[in-house]
Design an enzyme around this catalytic site. Structure first.
Site, short mmCIF file in Angstrom:
data_model
loop_
_atom_site.label_atom_id
_atom_site.label_comp_id
_atom_site.label_asym_id
_atom_site.label_seq_id
_atom_site.Cartn_x
_atom_site.Cartn_y
_atom_site.Cartn_z
N LYS A 195 0.79 -1.05 -0.03
CA LYS A 195 -0.08 0.07 -0.10
C LYS A 195 0.88 1.31 -0.03
CE LYS A 195 -2.02 -1.05 3.53
NZ LYS A 195 -1.39 -2.24 3.96
N SER A 228 -7.30 -0.96 6.80
CA SER A 228 -8.59 -0.36 7.13
C SER A 228 -9.38 -1.93 6.68
CB SER A 228 -9.29 0.49 5.75
OG SER A 228 -8.60 0.10 4.60
#
Length: 241
Positions: A85, A152
């Site tokens: 990410k 998340s």
């Protein structure tokens, strides 16, 4: 891709003006064989054109027709720890900056350093992402787009972000957990397996895959540069037409 600097634009403008004025002087001298008249014509032409150009630019500055506003968007990178990410989001951010878009970069690590004592329970994470959503919303109200990278893991927190912000683009970086463990230069997976870290996504806490991600990239099959290209192409097609 290169960006035109103000200094370069000024020098180009001056050099072009010199060429244009010299051409006018040469033409007048050729037809009338008078150097004084040629120089006078060149100077008058320069003064008039500079003034007219300034007035023309000021007029068009006030005209809204033909302008297109780039609506702020939120790129939300999600995936298992060490799925790539931060690395891919950083590269996407650098590429988007070249397009002169008002832009901010938000990463989980940086935000947690700014807001201490954030837990990792489901309730803590969901509460935390509502804060992040408010931050993104505030930036968007000032026409600033965002590139965000957060694990998340829960669908409800990602849904909350989608409901709070405009033009939310979920980028799911899909990766096999064994691949993530191999990339684990910090040893966090090993600590979680040993029980030293609690609520660690992928080991002793779940990761709920996105059901409606705009972009899905399998980082086991797609390298970083190709992933960045896919994301930039999507942004240009959907938001910077």
């Amino acid at each position: 891709m290169y960006k035109e600097t103000n200094k370069r634009s000024i020098v180009k403008g001056i050099s072009w003006r010199i060429i244009a004025t010299t051409t006018t002087i040469a033409i007048v001298y050729f037809f009338f064989d008078r150097l004084d008249l040629a120089i006078a014509a060149g100077l008058i032409e320069t003064i008039l054109k500079v003034g007219l150009y300034w007035a023309h630019e000021r007029a068009w500055f006030k005209i809204k027709w033909g302008r297109k506003k780039i609506e702020p968007f939120n790129l939300w990178f999600t995936g298992l720890p060490l799925s790539g990410k931060t690395t891919i989001a950083n590269k996407v951010y650098e590429e988007l900056k070249k397009l002169d878009i008002p832009l901010e970069r938000l990463d989980s690590k940086d935000i947690r350093e700014l807001i201490p004592n954030i837990g990792y329970s489901r309730e803590d994470r969901n509460r935390h992402f509502k804060r992040i959503g408010h931050l993104i919303k505030t930036l968007q109200n000032n026409s600033i787009s965002t590139v965000c990278s957060f694990v998340s893991p829960y669908r409800e927190s990602r849904k909350a972000i989608r409901q709070m912000v405009k033009n939310n683009i979920v980028v799911y970086l899909k990766a096999n957990i064994e691949t993530c463990k191999k990339r684990d230069y910090k040893g966090v997976y090993e600590k979680a397996i040993k029980g030293e870290l609690q609520n660690f996504t992928g080991v002793n806490d779940i990761y709920e895959e996105p059901q409606y991600a705009e972009i899905v990239i399998d980082t086991d099959k797609i390298d970083i540069d190709e992933a960045v290209s896919i994301i930039i192409t999507y942004i240009k097609k959907e938001y910077i037409k």
